[in-house]
Design a protein around this motif. Structure first.
Motif, short mmCIF file in Angstrom:
data_model
loop_
_atom_site.label_atom_id
_atom_site.label_comp_id
_atom_site.label_asym_id
_atom_site.label_seq_id
_atom_site.Cartn_x
_atom_site.Cartn_y
_atom_site.Cartn_z
N ARG A 98 -2.72 5.31 -0.96
CA ARG A 98 -2.39 4.66 0.32
C ARG A 98 -3.28 5.11 1.47
O ARG A 98 -3.48 4.34 2.42
N ALA A 149 1.33 8.84 6.46
CA ALA A 149 0.53 8.66 5.24
C ALA A 149 -0.65 9.63 5.20
O ALA A 149 -1.04 10.10 4.13
N TYR A 173 0.83 -1.20 0.00
CA TYR A 173 0.00 0.00 0.00
C TYR A 173 0.87 1.26 0.00
O TYR A 173 0.52 2.27 -0.62
N LEU A 174 2.01 1.21 0.69
CA LEU A 174 2.88 2.37 0.79
C LEU A 174 3.56 2.71 -0.54
O LEU A 174 4.07 3.82 -0.71
#
Length: 201
Positions: free
Chosen positions: A142, A171, A135-136
């Motif tokens: 993200r 994030a 996801y990062l």
């Protein structure tokens, strides 16, 4: 004689650029500094002479101040400031590579070749860790992906881990690259995405 304020503007602009330098080695050691040490002295000299090593690409400015002979000397190696691979003075916790050192992770494919994945102090299983790191690698997606990852009943307690807290906080709140309005309808045409298509991920 006509524009004495230009000296002040020059020094102000230099200090702005200096304090944005991502290599912390250029800054003076923590000590008591007097106001007179903040006055900058400028001169031109050959690059090799200023930094004490090659290459020599011509004349450069040598700026002394804050008790240093030249403010951009690092005291190590070539004496020249070198930015970290992330480009940030303090690498973001929202970057996958920050958690897979010394391996670099730029895309999801890089995760497949890692021998081991971080478990964040045994908080996450290897499969969950792979999902989180993947996801990062997609900066524009993200935020919703991480929120959905941590909102499940079996993972919400993982946020007791300090590192995972920093991952989610970075994030959500750290500014990233801007996607201009004119590019909103664009998407990558290649798998994996070409270099010029990476901002559209």
């Amino acid at each position: 004689h006509n524009w004495p304020e230009l000296h002040c503007y020059r020094d102000i602009v230099f200090y702005w650029k200096y304090f944005c330098c991502t290599d912390r080695r250029v800054f003076p050691v923590k000590t008591t500094l007097f106001s007179l040490l903040g006055v900058l002295e400028w001169k031109c000299a050959p690059e090799a002479q200023v930094f004490g090593s090659f290459p020599n690409r011509g004349l450069v400015f040598c700026v002394s101040g804050l008790g240093k002979k030249h403010l951009l000397l690092t005291g190590q190696g070539t004496q020249r400031p070198e930015p970290p691979t992330s480009g940030h003075r303090w690498p973001s916790c929202a970057l996958a590579s920050h958690h897979t050192k010394p391996d670099m992770v730029r895309c999801e494919d890089d995760l497949l070749y890692l021998r081991s994945l971080p478990t964040f102090d045994h908080t996450l299983r290897a499969s969950d860790s792979e999902l989180l790191l993947s996801y990062l690698t997609a900066p524009l997606l993200r935020q919703p992906l991480l929120l959905s990852f941590f909102c499940t009943r079996d993972r919400v307690n993982c946020l007791r881990n300090t590192t995972l807290q920093k991952v989610l906080e970075a994030a959500l709140f750290e500014p990233g690259r801007l996607l201009f309005t004119k590019d909103l309808d664009k998407c990558p045409q290649h798998i994996p995405a070409a270099a010029h298509e990476v901002p559209f991920l």
